[in-house]
Design a protein around this motif. Structure first.
Motif, mmCIF file in Angstrom:
data_model
loop_
_atom_site.group_PDB
_atom_site.id
_atom_site.type_symbol
_atom_site.label_atom_id
_atom_site.label_comp_id
_atom_site.label_asym_id
_atom_site.label_seq_id
_atom_site.Cartn_x
_atom_site.Cartn_y
_atom_site.Cartn_z
ATOM 1 N N PHE A 23 32.185 -14.455 -46.095
ATOM 2 C CA PHE A 23 31.210 -15.332 -46.649
ATOM 3 C C PHE A 23 30.024 -15.162 -46.062
ATOM 4 C CE2 PHE A 23 29.336 -19.761 -46.262
ATOM 5 C CZ PHE A 23 28.901 -19.999 -47.828
ATOM 6 N N SER A 24 29.372 -14.806 -44.818
ATOM 7 C CA SER A 24 28.181 -14.588 -44.347
ATOM 8 C C SER A 24 28.390 -14.005 -43.081
ATOM 9 C CB SER A 24 27.694 -16.046 -43.929
ATOM 10 O OG SER A 24 26.153 -15.790 -43.359
ATOM 11 N N GLY A 25 27.640 -13.104 -42.864
ATOM 12 C CA GLY A 25 27.369 -12.211 -41.336
ATOM 13 C C GLY A 25 27.900 -10.935 -41.333
ATOM 14 N N GLU A 26 28.047 -10.425 -42.654
ATOM 15 C CA GLU A 26 28.574 -9.126 -42.633
ATOM 16 C C GLU A 26 27.694 -8.102 -41.784
ATOM 17 O OE1 GLU A 26 30.520 -5.743 -43.419
ATOM 18 O OE2 GLU A 26 31.274 -7.663 -43.876
ATOM 19 N N ALA A 27 26.190 -8.240 -41.879
ATOM 20 C CA ALA A 27 25.163 -7.291 -41.145
ATOM 21 C C ALA A 27 25.435 -7.278 -39.580
ATOM 22 C CB ALA A 27 23.917 -7.926 -41.504
ATOM 23 N N GLY A 28 26.129 -8.467 -39.074
ATOM 24 C CA GLY A 28 26.364 -8.364 -37.661
ATOM 25 C C GLY A 28 27.624 -8.289 -37.177
ATOM 26 N N ARG A 29 28.596 -7.810 -38.058
ATOM 27 C CA ARG A 29 29.974 -7.532 -37.692
ATOM 28 C C ARG A 29 30.022 -6.550 -36.575
ATOM 29 N NH1 ARG A 29 34.349 -4.642 -39.063
ATOM 30 N NH2 ARG A 29 33.354 -3.545 -40.611
ATOM 31 N N LEU A 30 29.381 -5.342 -36.866
ATOM 32 C CA LEU A 30 29.361 -4.283 -35.730
ATOM 33 C C LEU A 30 28.549 -4.328 -34.898
ATOM 34 C CD1 LEU A 30 30.344 -1.328 -38.024
ATOM 35 C CD2 LEU A 30 31.861 -2.667 -36.953
ATOM 36 N N ILE A 42 32.837 -24.586 -37.217
ATOM 37 C CA ILE A 42 32.424 -24.725 -38.665
ATOM 38 C C ILE A 42 32.923 -26.018 -39.106
ATOM 39 C CG2 ILE A 42 31.899 -22.151 -38.855
ATOM 40 C CD1 ILE A 42 34.532 -22.144 -40.396
ATOM 41 N N GLU A 43 32.195 -26.505 -40.083
ATOM 42 C CA GLU A 43 32.550 -27.689 -40.904
ATOM 43 C C GLU A 43 31.878 -27.480 -42.217
ATOM 44 O OE1 GLU A 43 33.167 -32.699 -40.469
ATOM 45 O OE2 GLU A 43 33.150 -31.355 -38.786
ATOM 46 N N VAL A 44 32.394 -27.982 -43.363
ATOM 47 C CA VAL A 44 31.920 -28.268 -44.581
ATOM 48 C C VAL A 44 31.091 -29.558 -44.715
ATOM 49 C CG1 VAL A 44 32.469 -28.494 -47.102
ATOM 50 C CG2 VAL A 44 33.642 -26.695 -46.031
ATOM 51 N N LEU A 45 29.920 -29.390 -45.128
ATOM 52 C CA LEU A 45 29.173 -30.680 -45.723
ATOM 53 C C LEU A 45 29.377 -31.010 -47.162
ATOM 54 C CD1 LEU A 45 27.647 -28.906 -43.219
ATOM 55 C CD2 LEU A 45 25.791 -30.405 -43.787
ATOM 56 N N LYS A 46 29.033 -32.404 -47.190
ATOM 57 C CA LYS A 46 29.201 -32.522 -48.755
ATOM 58 C C LYS A 46 28.520 -31.806 -49.803
ATOM 59 C CE LYS A 46 30.210 -37.471 -47.742
ATOM 60 N NZ LYS A 46 29.967 -39.027 -47.778
ATOM 61 N N ASN A 47 27.480 -31.103 -49.544
ATOM 62 C CA ASN A 47 26.714 -30.489 -50.497
ATOM 63 C C ASN A 47 27.329 -28.927 -50.595
ATOM 64 O OD1 ASN A 47 26.025 -29.173 -48.027
ATOM 65 N ND2 ASN A 47 23.560 -29.536 -48.227
ATOM 66 N N ASN A 48 28.638 -28.812 -49.849
ATOM 67 C CA ASN A 48 29.302 -27.408 -50.084
ATOM 68 C C ASN A 48 28.667 -26.508 -48.907
ATOM 69 O OD1 ASN A 48 31.364 -28.116 -51.944
ATOM 70 N ND2 ASN A 48 29.518 -28.278 -53.219
ATOM 71 N N ILE A 88 22.600 -24.207 -33.457
ATOM 72 C CA ILE A 88 23.268 -24.905 -34.633
ATOM 73 C C ILE A 88 22.863 -24.201 -35.930
ATOM 74 C CG2 ILE A 88 24.090 -26.868 -35.613
ATOM 75 C CD1 ILE A 88 25.021 -26.173 -32.758
ATOM 76 N N ARG A 89 23.568 -23.655 -36.833
ATOM 77 C CA ARG A 89 23.160 -23.003 -38.012
ATOM 78 C C ARG A 89 23.723 -23.816 -39.246
ATOM 79 N NH1 ARG A 89 22.922 -17.455 -36.718
ATOM 80 N NH2 ARG A 89 22.005 -16.867 -38.513
ATOM 81 N N SER A 90 23.080 -23.799 -40.282
ATOM 82 C CA SER A 90 23.673 -23.921 -41.581
ATOM 83 C C SER A 90 23.726 -23.010 -42.559
ATOM 84 C CB SER A 90 23.194 -25.460 -42.254
ATOM 85 O OG SER A 90 21.824 -25.045 -42.547
ATOM 86 N N VAL A 91 24.805 -22.737 -43.560
ATOM 87 C CA VAL A 91 24.999 -21.830 -44.421
ATOM 88 C C VAL A 91 25.260 -22.627 -45.745
ATOM 89 C CG1 VAL A 91 26.060 -19.705 -44.919
ATOM 90 C CG2 VAL A 91 26.151 -20.413 -42.727
ATOM 91 N N ASP A 92 24.217 -22.110 -46.672
ATOM 92 C CA ASP A 92 24.355 -22.789 -48.166
ATOM 93 C C ASP A 92 25.446 -22.254 -48.883
ATOM 94 O OD1 ASP A 92 23.755 -20.277 -49.440
ATOM 95 O OD2 ASP A 92 21.630 -21.186 -49.724
ATOM 96 N N ARG A 93 25.849 -22.655 -50.154
ATOM 97 C CA ARG A 93 27.071 -22.217 -50.777
ATOM 98 C C ARG A 93 26.951 -20.770 -51.175
ATOM 99 N NH1 ARG A 93 26.834 -25.876 -55.950
ATOM 100 N NH2 ARG A 93 26.313 -27.360 -54.565
ATOM 101 N N ASN A 94 25.866 -20.043 -51.053
ATOM 102 C CA ASN A 94 25.753 -18.830 -51.513
ATOM 103 C C ASN A 94 25.790 -17.908 -50.156
ATOM 104 O OD1 ASN A 94 25.536 -19.063 -54.328
ATOM 105 N ND2 ASN A 94 23.398 -19.926 -53.840
ATOM 106 N N GLY A 95 25.818 -18.505 -48.970
ATOM 107 C CA GLY A 95 25.964 -17.598 -47.771
ATOM 108 C C GLY A 95 24.528 -17.383 -46.899
ATOM 109 N N PHE A 96 23.697 -18.093 -47.374
ATOM 110 C CA PHE A 96 22.537 -17.856 -46.857
ATOM 111 C C PHE A 96 22.245 -18.819 -45.755
ATOM 112 C CE2 PHE A 96 17.901 -18.341 -46.101
ATOM 113 C CZ PHE A 96 17.265 -17.498 -46.727
#
Length: 485
Positions: A271-278, A298-304, A316-324
């Motif tokens: 979903f997010s973070g592929e660039a930092g995997r290695l 991690i926890e889902v917010l009401k806005n997905n 503390i980060r947030s990630v939108d439904r597109n992985g941003f």
């Protein structure tokens, strides 16, 4: 005897010789008594033990002691009634066709020569280590009780099957979820368990109490593979959240430094973070640009979107439904500074819990504090905790020791797994801290009344729809349940 006839007269009555007496109504031995002196050997009849006697020339077995009535379809005591007053009537018995305490009963009847064991009637479940309501589960539904629902506590391993026979290795999270199954087309009440040491996502079907491997390598090998559940591989999965309104489940794949997604077709992707995997690090941006360093909670917010505790990045980060990904709070330095989100500091935050989509609570594990991010007010504060230790009280008077897991109930109370104190705490919306389960500062394993129960490094917490709390008991390798409703 017999007389002889001589010249018209009876003479000489000649008597026969005496014989051995027998049962024939005669005086065979000529002693003046009929049928006397006969042997009386022991004999047995359906009515009991006796001896052979002779009366009126008839030999028969005369009962000395009547048999006790038993359940065999016969009139053992010869009272003209079959199986009445049988020997075991009223005695304790076990009815294995029943469950729990209802198995314990007494023999109440004998039908067609078969004993009838009548079990106890179900009663209200209380916290006593027994199955009082006879539903097959100990203490299930006993408010204020801690019970084990999956795993052989005190023993780690990897095995599926019946819930209390399955084995886990350091489970981190047990997410209660109504899971839409694309295969059966049914919605199934389940627990999804982040089996940290086995690199798997396990599933406990709460309708069958069976544990299976839901996702990850079947042998528990770590790796990084997307695709079907059977093809997928994880490395130290720590947290699970969801589903969002699209049916997606999200996994904090700590070892791979990414957030994975399992969609409603049960396909695994990053979903997010592929660039930092290695090459783990820190960067915000699109799903293929963002980097994390141990995204633990991690926890889902009401806005997905997702709230993320990016542990080593102290943010503390947030990630939108597109992985941003964006940063909600934390400047990357270790500390416990409050204030504007961009100036705030944390010390290895491990979990987040969201209330009303405007408040993010943070388990600031390294500082032994519970922090609060008010998104609307753009402000970070300390919600509860002061010095590391153990103490109930209000706000800064309370003390925690490396809290890890957080969960908010419908009333806004925040539940905290006080990991190094080995207990579960609760914080009211007003900031008052109390202990709700476990013998704080004492590790171990024990079910029972909440404040007598024992845990060993409890980790993450989740609620079911009823309001009961599930606890991943990391050190005991099992899943526990605190019954609150």
């Amino acid at each position: 005897g017999y007389e002889s006839c001589n010249q018209g007269s009876w003479i000489n009555c000649t008597a026969p010789q005496p014989k051995k007496e027998s049962c024939n109504g005669l005086d065979d031995d000529c002693n003046g008594t009929v049928d006397d002196g006969l042997p009386q050997p022991k004999c047995a009849s359906i009515c009991g033990d006796g001896k052979v006697v002779c009366e009126q020339g008839v030999s028969f077995c005369k009962v000395i002691q009547t048999n006790q009535e038993v359940c065999n379809g016969l009139d053992d005591d010869c009272n003209g009634k079959v199986d009445d007053g049988f020997a075991k009537k009223g005695q304790a018995c076990v009815n294995s066709s029943l469950k729990g305490e209802c198995q314990q009963g007494t023999y109440t009847a004998c039908t067609a020569g078969v004993l009838v064991c009548t079990g106890k009637s179900p009663s209200i479940e209380v916290c006593n280590g027994k199955d009082d309501d006879c539903d097959g589960q100990l203490d299930n539904g006993a408010i204020g009780c801690v019970v084990t629902i999956a795993g052989t506590c005190l023993s780690s391993g990897l095995s599926n099957g019946a819930a209390l026979q399955a084995k886990f290795s350091s489970p981190y999270t047990a997410l209660w979820v109504m899971l839409d199954n694309p295969v059966t087309k049914k919605t199934e009440e389940s627990l999804l368990i982040a089996d940290f040491g086995n690199n798997q996502i396990r599933r406990l079907d709460l309708s069958t109490n069976q544990v299976t491997t839901w996702a990850g390598d079947t042998q528990g090998q770590s790796g990084y593979t997307n695709g079907s559940l059977a093809q997928s591989k994880f490395w130290l999965p720590e947290d699970i959240t969801g589903p969002d309104e699209f049916g997606n489940i999200f996994v904090a794949d700590v070892g791979n430094k990414v957030i994975r997604r399992i969609d409603k077709t049960w396909n695994v992707s990053t979903f997010s973070g592929e660039a930092g995997r290695l090459s783990p690090g820190f960067s915000n941006g699109a799903a293929n640009v963002a980097k994390y360093n141990s995204p633990r909670g991690i926890e889902v917010l009401k806005n997905n979107s997702l709230a993320v505790a990016d542990n080593v990045n102290q943010r503390i980060r947030s990630v939108d439904r597109n992985g941003f990904a964006v940063t909600e709070a934390g400047n990357g330095n270790r500390g416990q500074t409050n204030g504007r989100p961009s100036n705030a500091t944390f010390n290895f935050p491990a979990d987040v819990a969201v209330f009303a989509d405007s408040i993010i609570y943070v388990a600031d594990t390294g500082n032994s504090l519970i922090r609060k991010i008010d998104i609307g007010q753009a402000m970070v504060t300390t919600f509860a905790g002061g010095n590391p230790g153990y103490k109930d009280g209000s706000g800064a008077q309370a003390e925690f020791q490396n809290p890890v897991g957080l969960a908010v109930d419908v009333a806004g109370n925040l539940y905290v797994s006080d990991t190094s104190n080995h207990c579960i705490r609760m914080i009211t919306p007003q900031g008052v801290v109390s202990t709700v389960a476990g013998t704080c500062q004492t590790s171990g394993y024990a079910d029972g009344k909440a404040l007598s129960a024992k845990f060993f490094r409890p980790m993450r917490l989740t609620f079911d729809a009823t309001g009961n709390l599930y606890i991943a008991d990391f050190g005991n390798h099992c899943i526990r349940k605190l019954i609150l409703k």
